[in-house]
Scaffold this motif. Structure first.
Motif, short mmCIF file in Angstrom:
data_model
loop_
_atom_site.label_atom_id
_atom_site.label_comp_id
_atom_site.label_asym_id
_atom_site.label_seq_id
_atom_site.Cartn_x
_atom_site.Cartn_y
_atom_site.Cartn_z
N ALA A 135 0.83 -1.21 0.00
CA ALA A 135 0.00 0.00 0.00
C ALA A 135 0.86 1.26 0.00
CB ALA A 135 -0.93 0.00 1.22
N ARG A 136 1.99 1.20 0.72
CA ARG A 136 2.78 2.42 0.92
C ARG A 136 3.81 2.64 -0.18
NH1 ARG A 136 5.60 1.39 5.87
NH2 ARG A 136 7.11 0.54 4.41
N ASP A 137 4.56 1.59 -0.51
CA ASP A 137 5.63 1.78 -1.53
C ASP A 137 5.70 0.57 -2.46
OD1 ASP A 137 8.09 1.58 1.17
OD2 ASP A 137 6.72 0.06 0.41
N GLY A 138 4.53 0.20 -2.97
CA GLY A 138 4.43 -1.00 -3.80
C GLY A 138 5.24 -0.95 -5.08
N ALA A 139 5.29 0.20 -5.74
CA ALA A 139 6.00 0.27 -7.03
C ALA A 139 7.46 -0.09 -6.84
CB ALA A 139 5.87 1.67 -7.62
N ALA A 140 8.06 0.39 -5.75
CA ALA A 140 9.47 0.08 -5.49
C ALA A 140 9.65 -1.38 -5.10
CB ALA A 140 10.02 1.00 -4.40
N ALA A 141 8.64 -1.94 -4.44
CA ALA A 141 8.72 -3.34 -4.01
C ALA A 141 8.55 -4.30 -5.18
CB ALA A 141 7.67 -3.63 -2.95
N LEU A 142 7.90 -3.85 -6.25
CA LEU A 142 7.55 -4.76 -7.34
C LEU A 142 8.37 -4.53 -8.61
CD1 LEU A 142 3.69 -5.08 -6.89
CD2 LEU A 142 5.49 -6.63 -6.12
N ASN A 143 9.29 -3.57 -8.57
CA ASN A 143 10.16 -3.41 -9.73
C ASN A 143 11.58 -3.80 -9.34
OD1 ASN A 143 10.54 -2.79 -12.47
ND2 ASN A 143 9.05 -1.12 -12.28
N TYR A 144 12.51 -3.76 -10.29
CA TYR A 144 13.90 -4.07 -9.99
C TYR A 144 14.40 -3.13 -8.89
CZ TYR A 144 13.82 -6.66 -14.39
OH TYR A 144 13.51 -7.54 -15.39
N GLY A 145 15.28 -3.66 -8.04
CA GLY A 145 15.75 -2.87 -6.91
C GLY A 145 17.21 -2.44 -7.05
N GLU A 146 17.78 -2.03 -5.91
CA GLU A 146 19.17 -1.57 -5.90
C GLU A 146 20.12 -2.76 -5.97
OE1 GLU A 146 19.11 1.08 -2.18
OE2 GLU A 146 17.11 0.26 -2.48
N PRO A 147 21.28 -2.58 -6.64
CA PRO A 147 22.23 -3.69 -6.76
C PRO A 147 22.63 -4.29 -5.40
CG PRO A 147 22.86 -1.90 -8.24
CD PRO A 147 21.69 -1.40 -7.43
N LEU A 148 22.88 -3.48 -4.39
CA LEU A 148 23.31 -4.02 -3.09
C LEU A 148 22.14 -4.59 -2.29
CD1 LEU A 148 25.89 -1.36 -1.76
CD2 LEU A 148 26.38 -3.61 -2.76
N GLY A 149 20.93 -4.33 -2.71
CA GLY A 149 19.76 -4.76 -1.95
C GLY A 149 19.06 -3.57 -1.31
N PHE A 150 17.83 -3.80 -0.87
CA PHE A 150 16.98 -2.73 -0.33
C PHE A 150 17.69 -1.96 0.79
CE2 PHE A 150 13.37 -1.89 2.83
CZ PHE A 150 13.12 -0.64 2.30
N ILE A 151 17.82 -0.66 0.60
CA ILE A 151 18.56 0.18 1.54
C ILE A 151 17.96 0.13 2.95
CG2 ILE A 151 17.28 2.22 0.70
CD1 ILE A 151 20.88 2.30 2.07
N GLY A 152 16.64 0.03 3.04
CA GLY A 152 16.00 0.00 4.36
C GLY A 152 16.41 -1.23 5.15
N LEU A 153 16.54 -2.36 4.48
CA LEU A 153 16.98 -3.58 5.17
C LEU A 153 18.45 -3.46 5.54
CD1 LEU A 153 16.42 -6.46 6.16
CD2 LEU A 153 16.93 -7.29 3.84
N ARG A 154 19.26 -2.92 4.63
CA ARG A 154 20.68 -2.78 4.93
C ARG A 154 20.92 -1.84 6.11
NH1 ARG A 154 23.43 -0.49 0.67
NH2 ARG A 154 21.62 -0.08 -0.65
N GLU A 155 20.13 -0.78 6.19
CA GLU A 155 20.28 0.16 7.32
C GLU A 155 19.89 -0.48 8.64
OE1 GLU A 155 18.02 3.49 5.99
OE2 GLU A 155 19.76 4.48 5.06
N LEU A 156 18.78 -1.20 8.60
CA LEU A 156 18.30 -1.89 9.80
C LEU A 156 19.34 -2.90 10.29
CD1 LEU A 156 14.70 -3.10 10.24
CD2 LEU A 156 16.47 -4.81 10.49
N LEU A 157 19.93 -3.65 9.36
CA LEU A 157 20.93 -4.65 9.73
C LEU A 157 22.20 -3.99 10.25
CD1 LEU A 157 20.48 -7.12 6.73
CD2 LEU A 157 19.86 -7.55 9.12
#
Lengths: 398, 398
Positions: B58-80
């Motif tokens: 609902a919030r950021d579906g377009a980014a979730a359903l298209n090709y992403g960043e080479p290193l992987g989703f920045i939000g997950l990398r920041e959280l980790l």
């Protein structure tokens, strides 16, 4: 321990790792992206995928959240087998499928299983830049066959096959995108498909048929797929949900004879392809696939038309471009004397991204052409971007 | 085209493809699975993941359903990055992470980037069978160091490093699982960790620290991770959500110095790791990670206790086993003269799966031991399965 010392990784890298292929300018950062083959974001079925996820987790969540089957979720493989039997007349069932993390990963597995350093493979030129990169990383010897307006040049192909035979060598495979080719948008007609298969059998060389776009036909007669025409098991086919559902799901597959699938599994070391996403995608596709593909065809037809119309209005003299009957791409030959470097600079300045032809050749050619994708931007952005591009081509002219 | 001819793939395979390693018996089909390191299915947060998916789409579906960043989703990398800074004192930020399809895929990328055929690498024996398989497929020369009850034998390790140096060779890395080791459950104490790092620096050999289980400590003092102790950038760490959230999400990561991460990216040809799942996982973990890990510790502690108690009651004389302070596994040494083949047959008959020790050695050893996982079955199944196993050991005795 020496706190300030930096550890040196120098000399630790295997020779295999090559530089990445040239990537399209501004695939991410540009204002109007005509570079990347990214699907239309407005077409994604957001609510339906949320609902499919809810149903999958409520009904069979434990299986979706633990390790899955080596070949991939059986429900998805069965659904795909039925589709390929129906649409292409392919003689396949679920065990002819290996589910992968997108079709780029599918190609990587084929290359890793079949190709050692220096092994010859044959591909079209131009071809998909991801394939160029994959072949390079595996250090294959890439033999290119020119693409005519009706697909791969069969005379050149036969020359190469004959020469290899004389040298007592054999190409590991012929890589082709026969339908709505990437980057040209061209489609190979039936007689050529038949003859390509004959050559594959005659020279004992399998065909890797990459077909990410085949479902998205706007006009013209559907052509039988190489897989559907093949009765001997000489075709290894790659597919994906990236263009008919969503690239972000990272789901693709290899279709191959059963005795061959196991070889690809042997180099697939990723703990199995995502059971969660595979189940969500299967849940959605089971109900919506045909209707959704029908909607997508309308979306992309409109976008293609917007690009072709704008090119017709604004393209400088000397430009030539393809008219794809489906898929995402237009291939544009630049007027003689155009500087691709200057064109890239100008487009970087006005915020329009395109894919330089050089990324689509394994052999340094492509200075005279660019790939345009109409898939991602809105119709308005396509019109503006194409107009700005035409203006830049004029300025970069000889 | 010859309709009846079968196409022959003979001779087309690259020498790289090796046979898969021996897999544990009955990882899937047995009645009580003590073989696979599969997480507890009752612990999966079904409703929360459905809700996280709904919110992401609902919030950021377009980014979730298209090709992403080479290193992987920045939000997950920041959280980790925040988690590793907090829990391990690691000097990392988001750009030290490359998101992968699980940590098996992370190890594959490290091996593909660093290891050419015949290159030496060093690992513990026994070790994780997935690593054994990965090293084999890449045709590395695997040099093994015995595992003592407090982890890798440092004298043997130094002997190997010294010998390689004399031969003017260098191991590509030292692969270790220092915390709740797979398959033994053992943990390396701090002094040994420090000395291991010193050796890595002295001999210019990086350490690959595989740490899928470190968060799941039931008792005893947490040990600093090798990554946290390392100030020089000699540690490449692998992690995963498989054991702290769900294996079916197929999300893992490589942590490495920034100048090194790019090398792994170069051999990662899968079109980027799943943006959809990465966003769903990040959405869930942002809110629930610490509490969920707390619950999992209670779940697995109970299961470990059930297995240890049952072994104490029923194991025949001559059996010895580890007492893990965390993680999924108990390593059981069989009484002298026990036939592993006979034991496998008996357990196949009574429907109890275990992992033969032979799968955990790169060098043919392991006939005298088995790995038991208490992670997947219920407490009741663990009791019954362990009891049946003990009975079978007795019958398979010399």
């Amino acid at each position: 321990m020496a706190e300030d010392r930096r550890f040196s990784y120098e000399g630790l890298w295997a020779p295999k790792a090559a530089r990445p292929a040239v990537r399209g300018r501004g695939a991410g950062g540009t204002r109007i992206d005509l570079a990347g083959g990214r699907p239309d974001p407005a077409s994604f079925p957001y609510a339906e995928l949320a609902e499919a996820t809810r149903r999958v987790l409520a009904r069979d969540g434990a299986a979706a959240l633990n390790y899955g089957e080596p070949l991939g979720f059986i429900g998805l493989r069965e659904l795909l087998a039925e589709k390929y039997r129906r649409d292409e007349g392919a003689r396949v069932d679920a065990d002819n499928f290996l589910i992968t993390n997108g079709s780029a990963h599918a190609l990587q597995l084929v290359v890793e299983a079949l190709v050692g350093p220096g092994d010859p493979i044959i591909c079209e030129a131009p071809t998909w830049m991801g394939a160029v990169h994959t072949f390079r990383v595996q250090r294959a010897e890439v033999l290119t066959v020119d693409l005519d307006t009706d697909g791969i040049n069969l005379d050149q192909l036969e020359d190469i096959l004959r020469r290899l035979k004389r040298e007592r060598r054999q190409a590991k495979f012929i890589y082709t995108i026969p339908t709505f080719q990437n980057p040209t948008g061209l489609t190979m007609p039936l007689p050529k498909r038949r003859r390509l298969l004959e050559l594959a059998l005659e020279y004992g060389t399998p065909i890797v048929e990459d077909d990410a776009y085949g479902d998205l036909r706007f006009e013209g007669e559907p052509q039988p797929s190489l897989l559907g025409l093949d009765a001997a098991g000489a075709v290894i086919k790659l597919g994906t949900v990236s263009k008919i559902l969503a690239a972000g799901l990272r789901l693709g597959w290899i279709i191959a004879p059963k005795e061959v699938i196991g070889h690809f599994l042997t180099v697939k070391l990723d703990g199995g392809t995502n059971p969660f996403v595979s189940r969500v995608a299967a849940e959605y596709l089971r109900e919506h696939m045909d209707a959704h593909i029908g909607e997508l065809i309308e979306v992309y037809r409109r976008k293609r038309d917007a690009m072709l119309t704008t090119l017709g209005e604004y393209a400088p003299q000397g430009c030539r471009w393809t008219r794809p009957e489906g898929g995402f791409f237009v291939w544009l030959k630049l007027p003689a004397g155009t500087s691709l470097g200057r064109l890239s600079e100008l487009c970087a300045q006005n915020g329009v991204g395109f894919m330089p032809g050089t990324a689509c050749y394994p052999d340094g050619r492509g200075e005279d052409a660019i790939r345009l994708a109409y898939s991602f931007p809105t119709v308005e952005e396509i019109r503006e971007g194409t107009r700005l591009l035409c203006e830049a081509i004029r300025q970069a002219g000889g």
